[in-house]
Design an enzyme around this catalytic site. Structure first.
Site, PDB file in Angstrom:
ATOM      1  N   GLU A 290       0.823  -1.202   0.000  1.00 10.03           N
ATOM      2  CA  GLU A 290       0.000   0.000   0.000  1.00 10.03           C
ATOM      3  C   GLU A 290       0.862   1.258   0.000  1.00 10.03           C
ATOM      4  O   GLU A 290       0.431   2.312  -0.465  1.00 10.03           O
ATOM      5  CB  GLU A 290      -0.931  -0.010   1.218  1.00 10.03           C
ATOM      6  CG  GLU A 290      -2.213   0.771   1.025  1.00 10.03           C
ATOM      7  CD  GLU A 290      -3.226   0.485   2.116  1.00 10.03           C
ATOM      8  OE1 GLU A 290      -4.286  -0.095   1.811  1.00 10.03           O
ATOM      9  OE2 GLU A 290      -2.956   0.831   3.287  1.00 10.03           O
ATOM     10  N   HIS A 311       8.223 -26.960  -0.322  1.00  6.37           N
ATOM     11  CA  HIS A 311       7.635 -28.137  -0.961  1.00  6.37           C
ATOM     12  C   HIS A 311       6.494 -27.771  -1.903  1.00  6.37           C
ATOM     13  O   HIS A 311       5.792 -28.652  -2.404  1.00  6.37           O
ATOM     14  CB  HIS A 311       7.165 -29.118   0.115  1.00  6.37           C
ATOM     15  CG  HIS A 311       8.278 -29.646   0.960  1.00  6.37           C
ATOM     16  ND1 HIS A 311       8.883 -30.864   0.737  1.00  6.37           N
ATOM     17  CD2 HIS A 311       8.929 -29.095   2.018  1.00  6.37           C
ATOM     18  CE1 HIS A 311       9.843 -31.053   1.628  1.00  6.37           C
ATOM     19  NE2 HIS A 311       9.891 -29.991   2.415  1.00  6.37           N
ATOM     20  N   LYS A 425     -14.084   0.105  -4.513  1.00 10.67           N
ATOM     21  CA  LYS A 425     -15.159   0.463  -3.588  1.00 10.67           C
ATOM     22  C   LYS A 425     -16.293   1.190  -4.315  1.00 10.67           C
ATOM     23  O   LYS A 425     -17.474   0.931  -4.066  1.00 10.67           O
ATOM     24  CB  LYS A 425     -14.616   1.343  -2.460  1.00 10.67           C
ATOM     25  CG  LYS A 425     -13.686   0.630  -1.498  1.00 10.67           C
ATOM     26  CD  LYS A 425     -13.227   1.567  -0.396  1.00 10.67           C
ATOM     27  CE  LYS A 425     -12.250   0.884   0.543  1.00 10.67           C
ATOM     28  NZ  LYS A 425     -11.780   1.798   1.605  1.00 10.67           N
TER      29      LYS A 425
END
Length: 450
Positions: A290, A311, A425
């Site tokens: 951010e 792995h 948003k």
């Protein structure tokens, strides 16, 4: 060992010694921007001196509220998202038993701190209600505005649960709001209902807020020592003041990241060898991503938990695209150690490790991975920390915060804003039918139908 040290020795084949020196002028300029307030986002630098210059009266109120919650609640539900969630969650995981949530109340000794409002999963909320059961609980809702969608929905649910269980007055005595000092929907409601309130300082952005009430109240309720947390951060604040790269390891980390980024290493993996540091990486990913991901540039933050992810991701790291750099947070002294036991049969071929401490095996794995990955063309840096305790965590938090701030200025961006988070948003509000966003919603639906 010292609380924290930065090891760049594995970068020798990737960075010439002269390159770090050539960064000094830029680092000095970035330091001046940060400390003198001449850089972008200067209004959000109050975290810089927070470990030593904080509201002592509010700190005492936080400690008092934590004791009250510990006395009257078996569970604290912390409601928040992003910086209002990740810091506290990271600290609780870092400082407590690996199976903290599974411990009995007697073994844990303090309330179970659980988190909500960090997603829109209805199953998660239902499961959390089920886990709380008939236990006494309190709620800490964290939001600057009080209107962020995810925590607002969760708070409605748990406020209703409190009122159903304790009545309106009883519920109000168990709600603690961490919000703006003077304004906002949550502050207005808190004052009207008489909730306990704590302040999100104006000059501290969410991703830098773990050392404010945002993080301190949940951390204190969990039983951790927040005085030591602040003391560790204060020690780091005093340590990382000299912009000289030969003296400042946080600035070295920032400089090396930028040197490598400019050579095409555009993704950074934050790695650990302790499972209870998983959320440390999640907190760091918000801090780095951010702060730096803007203007179509920036290092992409990712993470891996070793040796587990060797792995799964190990093949890609070893032989995939060479755009990766690694930063390892390596613990010197685990809270507990266990030895490899002897056995009657050596069917597993482990006789050569009998009597060895598992942490020693873990460290040899780390050394082997660094050697393999650097040989394979992946630069590796290491942040060594002494212990998993409050002082060390406070120190580590400040190390990353100041390093990321400097790194952002080195890359010519504002490390303290986040304008890009509004785009989704706006679309979401349109699709949800929020008043004022109807036109956007209709346009989106039309585009999706087409």
């Amino acid at each position: 060992m010292e609380t924290l040290s930065f090891d760049s020795s594995a970068l020798k084949k990737f960075v010439h010694p002269n390159e770090l020196g050539e960064m000094q002028a830029m680092v000095t300029a970035a330091d001046s921007e940060l400390r003198n307030g001449t850089g972008a986002g200067a209004d959000f630098r109050d975290w810089l001196h927070l470990p030593t210059d904080y509201d002592k009266d509010e700190f005492a109120r936080i400690e008092a509220a934590a004791k009250k919650i510990q006395a009257d609640s078996e569970v604290l539900v912390v409601i928040g998202i992003g910086g209002s969630y990740l810091g506290a969650r990271m600290a609780v995981d870092f400082l407590h038993h690996s199976f903290y949530q599974a411990q009995t109340a007697a073994d844990r000794k303090q309330p179970l701190v659980l988190f909500a409002g960090n997603s829109l999963s209805s199953s998660y909320i239902a499961d959390l209600i089920d886990v709380i059961g008939d236990r006494d609980f309190s709620v800490n809702v964290i939001s600057k505005s009080g209107t962020t969608t995810e925590p607002s929905i969760a708070f409605r649910v748990f406020r209703q649960l409190l009122e159903d269980k304790y009545g309106v007055d009883g519920a109000n005595a168990r709600i603690y709001a961490t919000t703006d000092r003077q304004r906002g929907a949550l502050k207005t409601e808190a004052d009207a209902e008489g909730w306990g309130t704590f302040v999100i300082p104006d000059g501290v952005g969410g991703r830098f807020s773990v050392l404010t009430a945002v993080g301190l109240l949940p951390i204190a309720v969990s039983g951790a020592d927040i005085d030591q947390l602040m003391a560790g951060a204060a020690k780091a604040e005093a340590t990382y003041v000299n912009p000289d790269l030969t003296q400042n390891e946080a600035y070295q980390y920032a400089a090396y990241r930028n040197i490598l980024y400019r050579k095409g290493y555009t993704t950074e993996l934050l790695e650990n060898y302790e499972p209870n540091m998983t959320m440390l990486a999640e907190w760091w990913k918000q801090l780095a991503g951010e702060s730096e991901g803007k203007d179509q540039k920036g290092i992409y933050p990712s993470s891996a938990n070793f040796t587990t992810d060797l792995h799964s991701l190990g093949q890609y790291i070893q032989e995939g695209r060479r755009n990766l750099m690694e930063t390892v947070v390596k613990l010197a002294e685990p809270n507990h150690n266990v030895k490899v036991p002897s056995a009657k049969s050596d069917f597993d071929g482990l006789k050569y490790l009998e009597g060895k401490e598992i942490d020693w095996v873990n460290t040899q794995a780390y050394r082997a991975v660094v050697a393999a990955h650097t040989t394979g063309g992946v630069p590796v840096m290491t942040v060594n920390i002494a212990k998993e305790d409050e002082f060390t965590l406070g120190y580590l938090i400040y190390f990353f915060e100041v390093a990321i701030a400097i790194s952002g200025y080195l890359n010519g961006i504002n490390p303290f804003n986040q304008p890009g988070v509004e785009a989704y948003k706006t679309n979401m509000f349109g699709l949800l039918g929020k008043p004022g966003f109807e036109e956007i919603g209709e346009q989106l639906k039309k585009e999706m139908d087409d």
